[in-house]
Design an enzyme around this catalytic site. Structure first.
Site, PDB file in Angstrom:
ATOM      1  N   ARG A  96       0.836  -1.206   0.000  1.00 24.31           N
ATOM      2  CA  ARG A  96       0.000   0.000   0.000  1.00 24.31           C
ATOM      3  C   ARG A  96       0.876   1.263   0.000  1.00 24.31           C
ATOM      4  NH1 ARG A  96      -4.888   1.705   4.090  1.00 24.31           N
ATOM      5  NH2 ARG A  96      -4.903   3.912   3.589  1.00 24.31           N
ATOM      6  N   ASN A 150     -10.620  -4.023  -0.637  1.00 24.09           N
ATOM      7  CA  ASN A 150     -10.618  -2.944  -1.626  1.00 24.09           C
ATOM      8  C   ASN A 150      -9.731  -3.282  -2.814  1.00 24.09           C
ATOM      9  OD1 ASN A 150     -12.352  -0.881  -0.827  1.00 24.09           O
ATOM     10  ND2 ASN A 150     -10.940  -0.143   0.729  1.00 24.09           N
ATOM     11  N   CYS A 172     -18.951  -2.197   1.726  1.00 25.95           N
ATOM     12  CA  CYS A 172     -18.080  -1.053   2.009  1.00 25.95           C
ATOM     13  C   CYS A 172     -18.604  -0.332   3.249  1.00 25.95           C
ATOM     14  CB  CYS A 172     -18.082  -0.113   0.807  1.00 25.95           C
ATOM     15  SG  CYS A 172     -17.087   1.358   1.062  1.00 25.95           S
ATOM     16  N   HIS A 203     -17.105   3.814  -3.542  1.00 26.97           N
ATOM     17  CA  HIS A 203     -16.330   5.033  -3.265  1.00 26.97           C
ATOM     18  C   HIS A 203     -16.724   6.174  -4.198  1.00 26.97           C
ATOM     19  CE1 HIS A 203     -12.924   2.988  -0.785  1.00 26.97           C
ATOM     20  NE2 HIS A 203     -14.134   2.829  -0.283  1.00 26.97           N
ATOM     21  N   TYR A 258     -15.231  10.319  -0.636  1.00 26.43           N
ATOM     22  CA  TYR A 258     -14.251   9.981  -1.678  1.00 26.43           C
ATOM     23  C   TYR A 258     -14.422  10.859  -2.922  1.00 26.43           C
ATOM     24  CZ  TYR A 258     -12.034   5.959   0.495  1.00 26.43           C
ATOM     25  OH  TYR A 258     -11.286   5.155   1.319  1.00 26.43           O
TER      26      TYR A 258
END
Length: 448
Positions: A96, A150, A172, A203, A258
């Protein structure tokens, strides 16, 4: 359903697992999970051991007849499972960090579900999810897979576009957070019947109406969000900026946080670049929080989910997952907000898209809410753009072809330079080589 209720959690060594278990314990009277299997990979073994020991203490304290197992053998765990939850991170938090830092080093947003970072998280994750689905089809074909790995939208799109597996639902925490925000702001109690018209992609959701006991209370909410007295940001991992009053009033929709990446790209990039130049990235914050959490989890006297877990960006994920499992297991026909194919229910988008929207959940999975047959035309352009990016990303994950990766990069509105798309694609494929087995031939060519 058998008397035995077996749930398998893949990514069981995750810091979120105690919250998932807390959700099962809280609902034990209607969701009597008899076996919870925690599965992880060799690299996550130490965390899995710590989590398993904490879960055993939590079950003992709750006094319910649930057995918690741990294993590194996914196939052993999956045999005859009723529900499988996926909460994995391929390459863990180090990967990440690369997703965030490499794009930022070239002056682009680095984020784990959007833009270049989101694309590469998808490229690493989709093949692994497909392997899990193959095992599920062989070992527990009637199980439901509840995914909160995700990028959930991209993963759900890939599953329905490239496999024949139909018992897959993406979950989510963003809609849950928005629902809690609405509950707080409108001072609702458990007796109130709250129904939310939510639509879009993962998102990238918008709320267009909020009904309390059958009456719309949307006008007062939109007023509060537009005037800045209310902020609908419910997640810890996004810097909190209010949307402009003009945008909210002209949209007449409440966007999830988002959407700051699309409506405030310049501002969000400036904030992230500032963090980057100071040597920070969200992944490093998360690694610190994780470290502290696991220190807490090791305490042999701890037998509840610690408060500190809420500092992670995914609070309430697990509540969402437990509620979805509960709705399916008990055929509740209850309202939820999930990722699934709408199968032509929405009249102004392609029939084969997977979307995130208000759904009714029961024994047969998710069905679109009857009220939501049309997505608001004002935001369709943006939704189409991101869906094209998701579809192309799912093709690239399977093909292992650099041209497919570059096309996905170019389709993302967060890149905006074909030359940089090329540079980013090359650099990130090489940086993630270990987690991209499908790209072996491409890597070989790039290294020549």
């Amino acid at each position: 359903m058998s008397q035995k209720l077996k749930v398998v959690t893949i990514g069981g060594g995750s810091s979120y697992t105690p919250e998932l278990l807390e959700g099962f314990l809280k609902r034990y009277h209607e969701l009597p999970v008899s076996e919870l299997w925690l599965v992880d990979v060799e690299g996550g073994k130490e965390k899995l051991d710590i989590i398993h020991a904490l879960c055993e203490r939590m079950v003992e304290k709750a006094g319910v007849p649930m057995k918690v197992f741990k294993t590194l053998d996914r196939r052993e765990a999956l045999r005859d499972a009723d529900f499988v939850t996926t909460q994995l991170r391929v390459g863990q938090l180090k990967a990440r960090e690369k997703d965030e830092r490499i794009p930022l080093s070239h002056g682009y947003l680095g984020q784990e579900t959007n833009g270049a970072g989101g694309l590469f998280k998808g490229l690493r994750t989709i093949p692994v999810i497909f392997d899990i689905i193959k095992d599920v089809q062989e070992l527990c074909p009637n199980a439901w897979v509840i995914n909160f790995t995700n990028p959930a939208g991209m993963v759900t799109e890939a599953v329905y576009r490239h496999t024949n597996f139909k018992r897959f639902i993406g979950v989510c925490n963003i809609p849950i957070g928005m629902k809690m925000f609405i509950t707080d702001v409108l001072n609702l109690s458990e007796k109130d019947d709250l129904s939310i018209d939510l639509f879009g992609l993962n998102h990238m959701v918008f709320i267009r109406d909020v009904l309390v006991n059958g009456k719309s209370r949307f006008a007062e909410l939109i007023d509060g969000v537009a005037s800045g007295t209310l902020t609908a940001n419910s997640v810890k991992n996004i810097f909190d900026l209010p949307f402009s009053e003009g945008l909210i009033r002209s949209l007449n929709l409440i966007p999830c946080s988002y959407l700051l990446y699309y409506f405030k790209t310049k501002e969000m990039l400036a904030i992230e670049m500032g963090e980057y130049y100071k040597g920070g990235a969200r992944a490093q914050v998360v690694q610190k929080v994780e470290k502290q959490l696991f220190e807490l989890y090791k305490n042999p006297d701890l037998n509840v989910k610690p408060k500190e877990l809420e500092q992670r960006g995914g609070a309430y994920y697990s509540d969402a997952a437990c509620e979805v499992i509960n709705a399916i297991y008990n055929d509740k026909q209850a309202e939820h907000y999930v990722n699934f194919p709408h199968n032509g229910h929405v009249d102004n988008i392609p029939a084969d898209w997977a979307v995130e929207m208000t759904a009714i959940l029961g024994r047969d999975g998710a069905k679109p809410h009857p009220r939501l047959t049309h997505f608001d035309d004002k935001v369709l352009g943006l939704i189409h753009t991101i869906k094209a990016f998701e579809i192309q990303a799912s093709h690239a994950a399977l093909s292992g072809n650099i041209n497919d990766v570059e096309l996905a990069m170019n389709l993302s509105p967060l890149i905006g330079s074909d030359k940089d798309a090329e540079i980013l694609a090359r650099e990130m494929i090489l940086a993630h080589e270990e987690w991209l087995p499908n790209f072996a031939a491409t890597v070989e060519k790039l290294k020549k």
